[in-house]
Motif scaffolding. Sequence first.
Motif, PDB file in Angstrom:
ATOM      1  N   ASN A   8      -9.789   0.357   6.220  1.00 17.33           N
ATOM      2  CA  ASN A   8      -8.712   0.113   7.163  1.00 17.33           C
ATOM      3  C   ASN A   8      -7.411   0.049   6.374  1.00 17.33           C
ATOM      4  OD1 ASN A   8      -7.324  -0.403   9.457  1.00 17.33           O
ATOM      5  ND2 ASN A   8      -8.252  -2.399   9.869  1.00 17.33           N
ATOM      6  N   ASP A  10      -3.407  -0.074   5.575  1.00 20.03           N
ATOM      7  CA  ASP A  10      -2.233  -0.664   6.205  1.00 20.03           C
ATOM      8  C   ASP A  10      -1.224   0.452   6.495  1.00 20.03           C
ATOM      9  OD1 ASP A  10      -0.864  -0.107   3.808  1.00 20.03           O
ATOM     10  OD2 ASP A  10      -0.891  -2.189   3.156  1.00 20.03           O
ATOM     11  N   TRP A 134      -4.637   7.943  11.864  1.00 17.72           N
ATOM     12  CA  TRP A 134      -5.803   7.066  11.789  1.00 17.72           C
ATOM     13  C   TRP A 134      -7.003   7.825  11.249  1.00 17.72           C
ATOM     14  CZ3 TRP A 134      -4.373   9.114  16.518  1.00 17.72           C
ATOM     15  CH2 TRP A 134      -5.347   9.794  17.241  1.00 17.72           C
ATOM     16  N   GLU A 137     -12.487   4.824  14.126  1.00 25.86           N
ATOM     17  CA  GLU A 137     -12.203   3.788  15.113  1.00 25.86           C
ATOM     18  C   GLU A 137     -11.532   2.534  14.549  1.00 25.86           C
ATOM     19  OE1 GLU A 137     -12.602   0.304  17.391  1.00 25.86           O
ATOM     20  OE2 GLU A 137     -13.905   0.680  15.669  1.00 25.86           O
ATOM     21  N   GLU A 139      -9.222   2.174  12.567  1.00 24.39           N
ATOM     22  CA  GLU A 139      -7.785   2.350  12.382  1.00 24.39           C
ATOM     23  C   GLU A 139      -7.032   2.707  13.655  1.00 24.39           C
ATOM     24  OE1 GLU A 139      -7.425   3.470   7.690  1.00 24.39           O
ATOM     25  OE2 GLU A 139      -6.717   4.904   9.159  1.00 24.39           O
ATOM     26  N   LEU A 140      -7.709   2.714  14.795  1.00 25.72           N
ATOM     27  CA  LEU A 140      -6.995   3.025  16.034  1.00 25.72           C
ATOM     28  C   LEU A 140      -5.900   2.003  16.312  1.00 25.72           C
ATOM     29  CD1 LEU A 140      -9.836   4.286  18.377  1.00 25.72           C
ATOM     30  CD2 LEU A 140      -7.960   5.603  17.381  1.00 25.72           C
ATOM     31  N   ARG A 141      -6.188   0.753  16.052  1.00 26.81           N
ATOM     32  CA  ARG A 141      -5.149  -0.272  16.202  1.00 26.81           C
ATOM     33  C   ARG A 141      -4.138  -0.058  15.069  1.00 26.81           C
ATOM     34  NH1 ARG A 141      -6.465  -6.125  17.544  1.00 26.81           N
ATOM     35  NH2 ARG A 141      -4.897  -5.981  19.150  1.00 26.81           N
ATOM     36  N   GLY A 142      -2.880   0.023  15.408  1.00 23.23           N
ATOM     37  CA  GLY A 142      -1.847   0.237  14.401  1.00 23.23           C
ATOM     38  C   GLY A 142      -1.663   1.687  14.008  1.00 23.23           C
ATOM     39  N   ARG A 143      -2.135   2.619  14.837  1.00 18.94           N
ATOM     40  CA  ARG A 143      -2.053   4.037  14.483  1.00 18.94           C
ATOM     41  C   ARG A 143      -0.634   4.603  14.538  1.00 18.94           C
ATOM     42  NH1 ARG A 143      -5.167   3.730  19.161  1.00 18.94           N
ATOM     43  NH2 ARG A 143      -4.068   4.384  21.039  1.00 18.94           N
TER      44      ARG A 143
END
Length: 153
Positions: A8, A10, A134, A137, A139-143
Motif C-alpha cells: 500500500n 502512500d 492504484w 484493491e 490502494e483504491l482508497r487514496g487513488r
Amino acid sequence: MQITQHTNRDVSQRQRDTLERLASERDIWVSTAHPDHGPHQVPLWFLWDGQAVWMCTGANSATARNARDEPRVRLALPDTADVVLPKGEAECFPAQEVPTEAADAFTAKFGWDPREGEGPFTYLRVVPKTVLAWRDEPELRGRVIMREGAWLA
C-alpha cells in the motif's frame, strides 16, 4: 510492468511511480467522445514533458476530430496491475504549429517526425487536471494523486 508484490503505497510514492512511468513508457490509451457516436478509444505513442502528455495522430482521425469538438479526455497507461489514469483537456496543434521543443522531443523518442510525414497530423497536448493511480484493491482508497492540476504529495 508486472507487479508481484502488493504494498500500500502512500501518495508520494504513487506520484513518484507515476512520474517514472510517464517518463519511460511508450504507449497510452486516449479516450475521447463524440456527441452522436459516443466513446472512442485508441492507443497512441506519447511523450511526457514534465507537465503535459504529447501525442500525435492523423489530423482527420476520429481522435483529433473528437478532441477539437470536445476537449475533455481520459488517458490510461496500459497496465491493469498498475493503473494510472490522467484526465484533462486536449489542446490540438497542427504538426507545423506545434512548439519546436515538443516536436523535437517526440521525434527523438520515436524516431519519427510527423512534421515531415505524409498527410496532415495533429499533436494533442493534455495537461492533467486529475490523476488516479492504484495497484490492486488495497490502494483504491487514496487513488486520487492529483486534483485540479496539483499533485497531492
